[in-house]
Design an enzyme around this catalytic site. Sequence first.
Site, PDB file in Angstrom:
ATOM      1  N   LYS A  11      -7.766   1.620  -4.600  1.00  0.00           N
ATOM      2  CA  LYS A  11      -7.776   1.761  -6.072  1.00  0.00           C
ATOM      3  C   LYS A  11      -6.955   0.648  -6.726  1.00  0.00           C
ATOM      4  O   LYS A  11      -7.390   0.010  -7.672  1.00  0.00           O
ATOM      5  CB  LYS A  11      -7.173   3.121  -6.502  1.00  0.00           C
ATOM      6  N   ARG A  46      -4.581  12.999 -11.401  1.00  0.00           N
ATOM      7  CA  ARG A  46      -4.615  13.387 -10.005  1.00  0.00           C
ATOM      8  C   ARG A  46      -4.801  14.895  -9.866  1.00  0.00           C
ATOM      9  O   ARG A  46      -4.850  15.407  -8.752  1.00  0.00           O
ATOM     10  CB  ARG A  46      -3.282  13.027  -9.374  1.00  0.00           C
ATOM     11  N   ARG A  73      -0.580  -1.946   5.337  1.00  0.00           N
ATOM     12  CA  ARG A  73      -0.302  -2.360   3.954  1.00  0.00           C
ATOM     13  C   ARG A  73       1.089  -2.990   3.847  1.00  0.00           C
ATOM     14  O   ARG A  73       2.059  -2.516   4.425  1.00  0.00           O
ATOM     15  CB  ARG A  73      -0.371  -1.168   3.014  1.00  0.00           C
ATOM     16  N   ARG A  82       5.901   0.311   2.256  1.00  0.00           N
ATOM     17  CA  ARG A  82       6.281   1.393   1.346  1.00  0.00           C
ATOM     18  C   ARG A  82       6.828   2.592   2.119  1.00  0.00           C
ATOM     19  O   ARG A  82       6.319   2.936   3.177  1.00  0.00           O
ATOM     20  CB  ARG A  82       5.046   1.835   0.541  1.00  0.00           C
ATOM     21  N   ARG A 131      -0.190  13.185   2.283  1.00  0.00           N
ATOM     22  CA  ARG A 131      -0.797  12.678   1.044  1.00  0.00           C
ATOM     23  C   ARG A 131      -2.307  12.924   1.049  1.00  0.00           C
ATOM     24  O   ARG A 131      -2.890  13.259   0.030  1.00  0.00           O
ATOM     25  CB  ARG A 131      -0.502  11.184   0.893  1.00  0.00           C
TER      26      ARG A 131
HETATM   27  P1  AP5 Z   1      -4.458  -0.127  -2.111  1.00  0.00           P
HETATM   28  O1  AP5 Z   1      -5.257  -0.932  -3.080  1.00  0.00           O
HETATM   29  O2  AP5 Z   1      -2.989  -0.227  -2.131  1.00  0.00           O
HETATM   30  O3  AP5 Z   1      -4.942   1.416  -2.177  1.00  0.00           O
HETATM   31  P2  AP5 Z   1      -4.618   2.547  -3.229  1.00  0.00           P
HETATM   32  O4  AP5 Z   1      -5.843   3.390  -3.287  1.00  0.00           O
HETATM   33  O5  AP5 Z   1      -4.115   1.959  -4.497  1.00  0.00           O
HETATM   34  O6  AP5 Z   1      -3.487   3.268  -2.413  1.00  0.00           O
HETATM   35  P3  AP5 Z   1      -2.121   3.928  -2.859  1.00  0.00           P
HETATM   36  O7  AP5 Z   1      -1.461   4.358  -1.594  1.00  0.00           O
HETATM   37  O8  AP5 Z   1      -1.335   3.032  -3.775  1.00  0.00           O
HETATM   38  O9  AP5 Z   1      -2.627   5.138  -3.622  1.00  0.00           O
HETATM   39  P4  AP5 Z   1      -1.894   6.404  -3.779  1.00  0.00           P
HETATM   40  O10 AP5 Z   1      -2.876   6.999  -4.700  1.00  0.00           O
HETATM   41  O11 AP5 Z   1      -1.567   7.253  -2.656  1.00  0.00           O
HETATM   42  O12 AP5 Z   1      -0.459   5.917  -4.263  1.00  0.00           O
HETATM   43  P5  AP5 Z   1       0.198   5.827  -5.692  1.00  0.00           P
HETATM   44  O13 AP5 Z   1       1.032   4.644  -5.748  1.00  0.00           O
HETATM   45  O14 AP5 Z   1      -0.813   6.074  -6.747  1.00  0.00           O
HETATM   46  O15 AP5 Z   1      -5.023  -0.462  -0.644  1.00  0.00           O
HETATM   47  C1  AP5 Z   1      -4.447   0.127   0.511  1.00  0.00           C
HETATM   48  C2  AP5 Z   1      -4.405  -0.926   1.650  1.00  0.00           C
HETATM   49  O16 AP5 Z   1      -5.732  -1.270   2.029  1.00  0.00           O
HETATM   50  C3  AP5 Z   1      -3.725  -2.244   1.237  1.00  0.00           C
HETATM   51  O17 AP5 Z   1      -3.061  -2.769   2.341  1.00  0.00           O
HETATM   52  C4  AP5 Z   1      -4.912  -3.139   0.827  1.00  0.00           C
HETATM   53  O18 AP5 Z   1      -4.596  -4.518   0.977  1.00  0.00           O
HETATM   54  C5  AP5 Z   1      -5.988  -2.670   1.797  1.00  0.00           C
HETATM   55  N1  AP5 Z   1      -7.338  -2.745   1.251  1.00  0.00           N
HETATM   56  C6  AP5 Z   1      -7.732  -2.516  -0.039  1.00  0.00           C
HETATM   57  N2  AP5 Z   1      -9.066  -2.638  -0.162  1.00  0.00           N
HETATM   58  C7  AP5 Z   1      -9.531  -2.945   1.090  1.00  0.00           C
HETATM   59  C8  AP5 Z   1     -10.835  -3.165   1.613  1.00  0.00           C
HETATM   60  N3  AP5 Z   1     -11.944  -3.103   0.853  1.00  0.00           N
HETATM   61  N4  AP5 Z   1     -10.941  -3.418   2.958  1.00  0.00           N
HETATM   62  C9  AP5 Z   1      -9.840  -3.456   3.735  1.00  0.00           C
HETATM   63  N5  AP5 Z   1      -8.575  -3.274   3.297  1.00  0.00           N
HETATM   64  C10 AP5 Z   1      -8.427  -3.006   1.984  1.00  0.00           C
HETATM   65  O19 AP5 Z   1       1.125   7.155  -5.671  1.00  0.00           O
HETATM   66  C11 AP5 Z   1       2.234   7.260  -4.816  1.00  0.00           C
HETATM   67  C12 AP5 Z   1       2.909   8.605  -5.055  1.00  0.00           C
HETATM   68  O20 AP5 Z   1       3.352   8.679  -6.436  1.00  0.00           O
HETATM   69  C13 AP5 Z   1       2.004   9.835  -4.885  1.00  0.00           C
HETATM   70  O21 AP5 Z   1       1.955  10.251  -3.534  1.00  0.00           O
HETATM   71  C14 AP5 Z   1       2.732  10.848  -5.805  1.00  0.00           C
HETATM   72  O22 AP5 Z   1       3.867  11.386  -5.177  1.00  0.00           O
HETATM   73  C15 AP5 Z   1       3.185   9.997  -6.961  1.00  0.00           C
HETATM   74  N6  AP5 Z   1       2.196   9.942  -8.043  1.00  0.00           N
HETATM   75  C16 AP5 Z   1       1.524   8.842  -8.484  1.00  0.00           C
HETATM   76  N7  AP5 Z   1       0.685   9.168  -9.474  1.00  0.00           N
HETATM   77  C17 AP5 Z   1       0.819  10.510  -9.669  1.00  0.00           C
HETATM   78  C18 AP5 Z   1       0.181  11.429 -10.545  1.00  0.00           C
HETATM   79  N8  AP5 Z   1      -0.765  11.055 -11.412  1.00  0.00           N
HETATM   80  N9  AP5 Z   1       0.563  12.737 -10.467  1.00  0.00           N
HETATM   81  C19 AP5 Z   1       1.518  13.132  -9.607  1.00  0.00           C
HETATM   82  N10 AP5 Z   1       2.139  12.310  -8.723  1.00  0.00           N
HETATM   83  C20 AP5 Z   1       1.783  11.001  -8.765  1.00  0.00           C
END
Ligand code: AP5
Length: 213
Positions: free
Chosen positions: A13, A88, A127, A160, A171
Amino acid sequence: MKIIMLGAPGAGKGTQADKIAQKYSIPHISTGDIFRKNIKEGTALGKEAKQYMDEGKLVPDELTVRILLDRVASDDCSRGYILDGFPRTIPQAEALEKKLGELDDDIDFAINVDVPDENIVNRMSGRRACPKCGATYHIKHIPPKKEGICDECGAELIIRDDDKPETVKNRLKVYHEQTQPLIEYYDKKKILRTVDGTKDAEDVFRAIADILE
Ligand code: AP5
């Protein structure tokens, strides 16, 4: 244009949201990045969010909604924005819809980046993230030009805290229980579009750009 990115943790994402934000010159708003920035700065919000994030749980809706609604009210969001990691939960989606409804506005697309669970753990273990500018890499699939160093700002890349395999499993569980129902929610509103997130990141981006055009 107002876009929501949906998908499991690690589906890509953030990677795609960055590209879309650049192409359309709209802000990329990641609630995860907002929480991580606050953790780094040691704010009260950061301290509260960290307790949940370290266990792979969601930060409570009330807190998250407040922060997000404040952020989208900023001047730079007047031409639209891309939301990454919000909503979410159904209550988060409803709160956003209510707020936009008051402004006679709505979300244009909810893009679901579809990646099966088997691929996720591998992606997370590879990552590397930039603690300074938030850029994201993968040691195999999307490596930085110089190992361990951010292409954008030259900072040293980190793993991370919540990318440990046990936390990733939690997660994913939380995703299936609380976030996946949003796919049906936006499908019913006829704004859901799904792309195959297992393809190369550039191919995924082309599929999304076709949808947005
Ligand atoms: P990446 O682009 O980083 O993936 P992502 O979907 O953004 O993953 P996140 O882990 O950031 O999402 P998340 O939703 O768990 O975390 P968030 O920060 O929102 O890609 C992942 C890896 O794959 C990278 O190494 C990338 O280079 C690679 N990649 C990408 N595309 C690729 C492809 N096509 N092919 C191969 N490799 C590829 O949230 C973290 C925490 O914050 C949550 O757990 C929660 O505790 C809290 N939080 C955040 N938002 C909320 C909310 N709205 N409500 C409540 N808690 C929240």
